[in-house]
Design a protein around this motif. Structure first.
Motif, mmCIF file in Angstrom:
data_model
loop_
_atom_site.group_PDB
_atom_site.id
_atom_site.type_symbol
_atom_site.label_atom_id
_atom_site.label_comp_id
_atom_site.label_asym_id
_atom_site.label_seq_id
_atom_site.Cartn_x
_atom_site.Cartn_y
_atom_site.Cartn_z
ATOM 1 N N ASP A 1 0.839 -1.196 0.000
ATOM 2 C CA ASP A 1 0.000 0.000 0.000
ATOM 3 C C ASP A 1 0.877 1.250 0.000
ATOM 4 O O ASP A 1 1.784 1.377 0.830
ATOM 5 C CB ASP A 1 -0.910 -0.004 1.234
ATOM 6 C CG ASP A 1 -2.068 0.970 1.086
ATOM 7 O OD1 ASP A 1 -2.429 1.294 -0.061
ATOM 8 O OD2 ASP A 1 -2.601 1.414 2.124
ATOM 9 N N TYR B 1 4.092 0.776 2.386
ATOM 10 C CA TYR B 1 4.391 -0.246 3.396
ATOM 11 C C TYR B 1 3.868 -1.579 2.883
ATOM 12 O O TYR B 1 2.984 -1.622 2.021
ATOM 13 C CB TYR B 1 3.765 0.098 4.752
ATOM 14 C CG TYR B 1 2.256 0.018 4.779
ATOM 15 C CD1 TYR B 1 1.473 1.095 4.357
ATOM 16 C CD2 TYR B 1 1.598 -1.130 5.212
ATOM 17 C CE1 TYR B 1 0.094 1.026 4.369
ATOM 18 C CE2 TYR B 1 0.217 -1.207 5.223
ATOM 19 C CZ TYR B 1 -0.527 -0.118 4.802
ATOM 20 O OH TYR B 1 -1.902 -0.199 4.799
ATOM 21 N N GLU C 1 -10.538 3.711 3.889
ATOM 22 C CA GLU C 1 -9.657 4.498 3.020
ATOM 23 C C GLU C 1 -10.034 4.194 1.574
ATOM 24 O O GLU C 1 -10.012 3.039 1.144
ATOM 25 C CB GLU C 1 -8.175 4.171 3.274
ATOM 26 C CG GLU C 1 -7.669 4.746 4.592
ATOM 27 C CD GLU C 1 -6.161 4.608 4.776
ATOM 28 O OE1 GLU C 1 -5.533 3.777 4.089
ATOM 29 O OE2 GLU C 1 -5.608 5.342 5.625
ATOM 30 N N GLU D 1 -9.214 3.900 -2.061
ATOM 31 C CA GLU D 1 -7.967 3.742 -2.808
ATOM 32 C C GLU D 1 -8.227 3.105 -4.169
ATOM 33 O O GLU D 1 -9.234 2.433 -4.382
ATOM 34 C CB GLU D 1 -6.980 2.858 -2.017
ATOM 35 C CG GLU D 1 -6.711 3.378 -0.615
ATOM 36 C CD GLU D 1 -5.466 2.788 0.019
ATOM 37 O OE1 GLU D 1 -4.686 2.114 -0.689
ATOM 38 O OE2 GLU D 1 -5.274 3.014 1.229
ATOM 39 N N ASP E 1 -9.013 0.224 2.194
ATOM 40 C CA ASP E 1 -7.982 -0.159 3.155
ATOM 41 C C ASP E 1 -8.455 0.252 4.555
ATOM 42 O O ASP E 1 -8.015 1.257 5.098
ATOM 43 C CB ASP E 1 -6.672 0.534 2.776
ATOM 44 C CG ASP E 1 -5.535 0.166 3.702
ATOM 45 O OD1 ASP E 1 -5.506 -0.973 4.165
ATOM 46 O OD2 ASP E 1 -4.680 1.033 3.952
ATOM 47 N N LYS F 1 -4.188 -2.101 10.200
ATOM 48 C CA LYS F 1 -4.575 -2.233 8.793
ATOM 49 C C LYS F 1 -4.801 -3.681 8.378
ATOM 50 O O LYS F 1 -5.497 -3.941 7.410
ATOM 51 C CB LYS F 1 -3.444 -1.686 7.910
ATOM 52 C CG LYS F 1 -3.025 -0.264 8.219
ATOM 53 C CD LYS F 1 -3.883 0.714 7.477
ATOM 54 C CE LYS F 1 -3.297 2.117 7.541
ATOM 55 N NZ LYS F 1 -4.044 3.045 6.694
ATOM 56 N N GLY G 1 -2.844 4.137 -1.885
ATOM 57 C CA GLY G 1 -3.024 4.966 -0.694
ATOM 58 C C GLY G 1 -4.288 5.794 -0.870
ATOM 59 O O GLY G 1 -4.843 5.885 -1.981
ATOM 60 N N THR G 2 -4.747 6.377 0.223
ATOM 61 C CA THR G 2 -5.989 7.130 0.215
ATOM 62 C C THR G 2 -5.978 8.199 -0.868
ATOM 63 O O THR G 2 -5.039 8.987 -0.960
ATOM 64 C CB THR G 2 -6.209 7.788 1.587
ATOM 65 O OG1 THR G 2 -6.137 6.779 2.580
ATOM 66 C CG2 THR G 2 -7.545 8.490 1.658
#
Ligand code: MN
Length: 438
Positions: A139, A171, A210, A212, A244, A264, A370-371
């Motif tokens: 992510d 990550y 989130e 994404e 996410d 997460k 990611g967001t």
């Protein structure tokens, strides 16, 4: 990565599958791939393509000889996941897309049409499954607006860390807990530390979503061999929606110094349809236009084509429907709307950076952006940003408010592309209902 526009994008093309010609996510110009089986059966999963309100069974088509005109091996279509098809790479995907377009076009021969028709199943009768066996999930953190908004909650004077404009931050996520849209998500337990109190273990009180965009790796790279930015997109099969889910209270306490962990890894939701980069060609746009004074991307992340075409104008939306809203027969409320075009890093940059140390990516690996948040307040892609960590609760049409998610809340992500002169295509939806952890 220059967009190739061909007859499969022709706005005038219609399908003999009538529902594909109505406004919706799956016109003949889209043809996203997924995995399904007849609902209520225990049949082996099979590969399919969405067309209007139907799924076309590719395994059936291959068995029937309808794909013989393509170099795509039948076993890639007869597999229970998309991994084999993903591994083939271009030009297989392009040829298959063109063949499916021909089979489904309104001017297809009647005999062909009858043969293809036998392999259609109404989506309402299909159980949609995870599109691939996902070996690894990574992510990223590619929205500078998200990074700035979140950073400002914790470091008002210095929201953006000094590496942000150089490194596509990411990550390693957890692949085992990825679930397909529609799967309920249990509220996680974990360690949290409210205010000055000592740490406690219990259900998260700050559960968030989130918004994404995910993208699937096609052909992989050999360990020790990076992927040059110029060929990065040849390693990307297509995109989907990703939620996410994040437990903010657990995250705040655990994340230093190694980043997200249990906040997460309890669940990540995925939409079932993978929209190919070929289908997205009309909706390409330039990469993020960096502000004057921003550093240019380092040379290994820099390419003229990526700068010119590496962005995608995909509108992304989040809807929420609470238990009370369902009881009152209220429709889901839209919480945000933004576009993927505002992302700081492109898909190609994320993939190239990921492999730049020699890390091998494999077919079916999932990378997520990611967001996705934009500059506008209404385009903030998670509750942490929308409510400023709960300080400004959101009103819902039922009279309720939300700082973070409550049990019974259903979160639905949607995505679509629109552009003058082209037919709108959609990513479908990614939904998940929060259930009590108790
Ligand atoms: Mn995320």
């Amino acid at each position: 990565m220059r967009p190739i526009l061909d007859r499969t994008h022709d706005a005038a093309a219609k399908s003999w599958v009538e529902t594909a010609n109505l406004p919706g996510d799956f016109p003949i110009q889209n043809l996203p791939f997924g995995v399904f089986r007849p609902r209520g059966s225990t049949a082996a999963p099979r590969v399919g393509v969405a067309i209007g309100s139907f799924v076309l069974d590719l395994a059936g088509c291959a068995k029937d000889g309808l794909l013989n005109a393509t170099p795509v091996p039948a076993k890639a279509c007869e597999a229970p996941t998309l991994n084999a098809l993903m591994a083939l790479g271009e030009p297989h995907w392009w040829v298959l897309r063109n063949r499916l377009h021909d089979l489904l076009r309104s001017d297809a021969e009647a005999a062909i049409r009858r043969r293809v028709e036998a392999h259609l199943l109404p989506l309402a009768q299909a159980e949609l499954l995870a599109p691939a066996v996902i070996g690894d999930y990574t992510d990223f953190y590619a929205s500078i607006h998200h990074a700035t908004n979140v950073g400002s909650l914790f470091r008002p004077d210095n929201p953006l860390l000094p590496n942000y404009k150089y490194v596509p931050i990411g990550y390693h996520g957890r692949a085992s807990s990825i679930v397909v849209s529609g799967t309920p998500v249990r509220r996680p337990c974990g360690q949290r530390k409210p205010g000055e109190q000592p740490p406690q273990f219990g259900e998260s009180r700050q559960l968030d979503y989130e918004l994404e965009l995910g993208f699937f790796v096609g052909p992989g790279n050999t360990q020790g061999t990076p992927v040059p930015i110029a060929s990065a997109e040849a390693h990307i099969f297509g995109v989907c929606l990703v939620n996410d889910w994040s437990a903010r209270d657990i995250q705040a306490w655990e994340y230093q110094p190694l980043g997200p962990f249990l906040a997460k890894s309890f669940a990540t939701s995925l939409s079932p349809w993978v929209v190919t980069l070929d289908a997205l060609a009309p909706f390409r746009t330039g990469a993020y236009r960096r502000a004057a004074g921003d550093p240019p991307p380092l040379p290994y992340l820099s390419h003229a084509d990526d700068e010119q075409y590496g962005g995608f104008d995909i509108t992304l939306e989040v809807f929420l429907r609470s238990q009370k809203m369902r009881e009152q027969n209220l429709p889901a409320a839209r919480l945000s709307q933004g576009s993927f075009r505002e992302m700081y890093w492109t898909l190609a940059q994320m993939l190239t950076h990921h492999a730049s140390n020699g890390c091998n990516l494999r077919p079916g690996d999932l990378l997520a952006s990611g967001t996705v948040s934009g500059a506008a307040a209404e385009s903030r892609g998670c509750l942490l940003e929308l409510t400023r960590r709960g300080a400004e609760p959101l009103p819902l049409p039922s009279g309720e408010t939300r700082s973070f998610l409550e049990d019974g809340d259903e979160v639905v992500l949607r995505g679509y592309c629109e552009r003058e002169g082209f037919v709108r295509i959609g990513l479908g939806e990614c939904s998940g209902q929060v259930i009590s952890g108790g």
